[in-house]
Design an enzyme around this catalytic site. Sequence first.
Site, mmCIF file in Angstrom:
data_model
loop_
_atom_site.group_PDB
_atom_site.id
_atom_site.type_symbol
_atom_site.label_atom_id
_atom_site.label_comp_id
_atom_site.label_asym_id
_atom_site.label_seq_id
_atom_site.Cartn_x
_atom_site.Cartn_y
_atom_site.Cartn_z
ATOM 1 N N ASP A 558 0.791 -1.229 0.000
ATOM 2 C CA ASP A 558 0.000 0.000 0.000
ATOM 3 C C ASP A 558 0.826 1.285 0.000
ATOM 4 O O ASP A 558 1.299 1.723 -1.027
ATOM 5 C CB ASP A 558 -0.982 -0.028 1.180
ATOM 6 C CG ASP A 558 -1.990 -1.154 1.068
ATOM 7 O OD1 ASP A 558 -1.563 -2.267 0.717
ATOM 8 O OD2 ASP A 558 -3.185 -0.951 1.321
ATOM 9 N N GLU A 790 -4.507 -6.856 12.926
ATOM 10 C CA GLU A 790 -3.957 -6.709 11.583
ATOM 11 C C GLU A 790 -2.457 -6.426 11.621
ATOM 12 O O GLU A 790 -1.683 -6.991 10.860
ATOM 13 C CB GLU A 790 -4.698 -5.590 10.861
ATOM 14 C CG GLU A 790 -4.334 -5.411 9.412
ATOM 15 C CD GLU A 790 -5.108 -4.279 8.757
ATOM 16 O OE1 GLU A 790 -4.974 -4.119 7.530
ATOM 17 O OE2 GLU A 790 -5.834 -3.538 9.465
#
Length: 820
Positions: A558, A790
Amino acid sequence: MAGEQRRRRGGAGARERARGPRKEPREGRGGRGRARAALVAAAAALAAAAALCSAARWGTWGAGARLVSPHPAPRALPPGSTGPGAAPSRFWGTYRPHVYFGMKTRSPRALVTGLMWLQQQEGGGGLRHTCEESDGLGRYGWVMHDGESFGVQEIRDGTVELRTEFLKRPGGEHGGDWSWRVTARTENTTSPPPLLSLFFYAATDGQGTLEPQVENGTRLAVVKGTTEELGHFTLSFLRPTVPDSGDPKHASYHWLDAPSPGLHRLTELVRSSLSPRSVFSAPGRPRRRFFALYPSGGLPGDPPRGQVLLHQVTLEPPAVLEVTFESGSAAPAPEPLAGAAFSAAMARHEAAFRQRFEATFGLAGKGFTVPEQRFAQAALSEVLGGIGYFHGHSLVQAAPGEPAVPGAEAALFTAVPSRSFFPRGFLWDEGFHQLLVSRWDPALSREVLAHWLDLMNAEGWIPREQILGDEARAKVPPEFVLQSSETANPPTLLLALERLLPAAPRPFLQRLFPRLCAWYAWLNRTQAGPEPLSFRWRGRDTEHQRFLNPKTLASGLDDYPRASHPSPQERHLDLRCWMALGARVLAAVAERLGEPVEPFRAAAQALTDNELLEQMHWAPELGAFADYGNHSAAVAMRWQPPAPAAPGQPPAAPQLVREVREAPRLRFVDALGYVSLFPVLLQLLRADSPHLPAVLDAMRSERQLWSPYGLRSLARDSAFYLRRNTQHDPPYWRGSVWLNINYLALRALHGYASTEGPHRERAAQLYRELRHNLITNVYRQHADSGFLWEHYSDSNGRGQGCRPFAGWTALVVLAMAEDY
């Protein structure tokens, strides 16, 4: 998601471009002439591998047709392989990971079943159904799940605790029978106890019939049903009992028979059908009003697509409720799996699970405590319980600006990263998931890999994010629904395939091989970089002024800092390393099958040649491996005052835009982090490489990548460390500790520690310290919060991002087992 515009290129053109360097390579230690000769030979090897793979690109459709046409190679999954006849033990399952508790079959128009609950409070309380972070549950997750026949989940919602259990029993021709047990308890000591409503439902989706059998006009006791895949069946809702004693429990009953507006609107349907007109009158208790189901005309919108039946039970915890599903094809009909029979069968399954877990991972033998073993069992179970079956169409696009079209109808059997936030398939994540699943159940993992490869279109492209069906689409922000066929994703499935390869059946590999070739050829053709043996992720964000550093979603990393100004001159280190892995695995598969292996082997040797790797990606001024591109180190985000408002119009908001204080130039990108480690992470760097000490130093340096909780994603002394990318985008891969990359680091260090070389002891020491830090922190955070996360803070170790996030965070189990 923005995609970078590029020219369309055919296979021949791409191969020609791979042969001809556009500019002189940087001089290596062996001299310019030798380097050039090596590059030419290496590029020829890669071109030969691509040419061999191109044989898998059948057909001469137009661009639009290729985009939505399935690849013409024989399917990796044989026809009917997921049906009840071929795989009865996996036909039914908890294949709805986005709901707290539910089951369905692996069929396109499945019968679905599920649970909702409502704590009866003034104002109605919150109806629980789909996994939502906003529900604020204290914890929920599978503590035992074998991926096939049974599971146990624990849920804490305020003072209420729910234990959901399911068991499956083989028999008949339609996947057998199953039973549920839901045990509700409360910590509330007030009198009277709180009221709790549990809703059990069955819903059809496009075909099938459900016939209710009602007792006393209020209690839905039995549902008689039929569907194409299940034939005739009976779903029974047993009366509630008191835990441990089995005595009857007082309850109020309501039911609903309504047209189904679509599975994605079931929660909305139930909310619209609740009314506070009912009265709970338990013996010796005050009368209390509560919300109960009343007949509903359905919901406005699309025409009904099926039928839904709901059974509501309202009571005061503690209580036990059971549901049984009995297939009409089982003959003679066995005794219902309920009561004492359910308890006895569950005890056997739990004992077998613990024994199998220890035989597989050996944690007790490694000295882990019982609580630590239970934690690891829960981590594995969350991955297995998070496997879903999805069916529908992706929404795809050939290039930015071109119209979106529905892809081919497809099915996907896959694990999901997060039941609450990412309950769908992600290509980059799934390879990491299958590293764990393949250790537990190789056959299950092979089936998942085959499902993914069967999603391939005629070009060899697999969409990076799978959003199949209305239930999956309802959980996705609109800007992420569209998938661009120019966007790749790391081929992590090859990590799992490499692990499965030694024991993989030959027919399985034969079915996979043409699709693996097509995938590799597509990556080599569409992601080729400006130099021979260089590669570049397509699809970086194009609105450069909006981002501190334009994102590279295709890479999976990302917002990890790349070249500040995206350009065709970029060379991405991680992608080059993934391509080396691809060539290595394809060579191994080809060798197993007796297929031509030399082109793949030569490509693998070229891409792992350390001198060529150094010429392309070693930055002497940084003392690290790095990306290369059009880059400025002097960028920042600054508030830009708005333009004057037009008369009568409200003033515009100020905007945060990028300021470039130094013109970019072609150079190495000064961002030390996970990308810099890839030659080590994928074990491409030789054990005697003169650059290995610098990589190990960076890993152990506390001002760079080392933290007490694992390797951080970006060095602390980086200009991008923990920097926001936009006004609304907090840092993501800019300092946090991520378990997937840390697992690769552990695997690599373990490998270097086991290989003769001058840095063997250093690697072994780093391995021991890093493993201890990772396991200790993930276990502690799970004990404190009830969840896997996460990613984790590099400053205090706390879980960050979404939760629960079993996904690749569950790789902690393999770290505990030292299974690489």
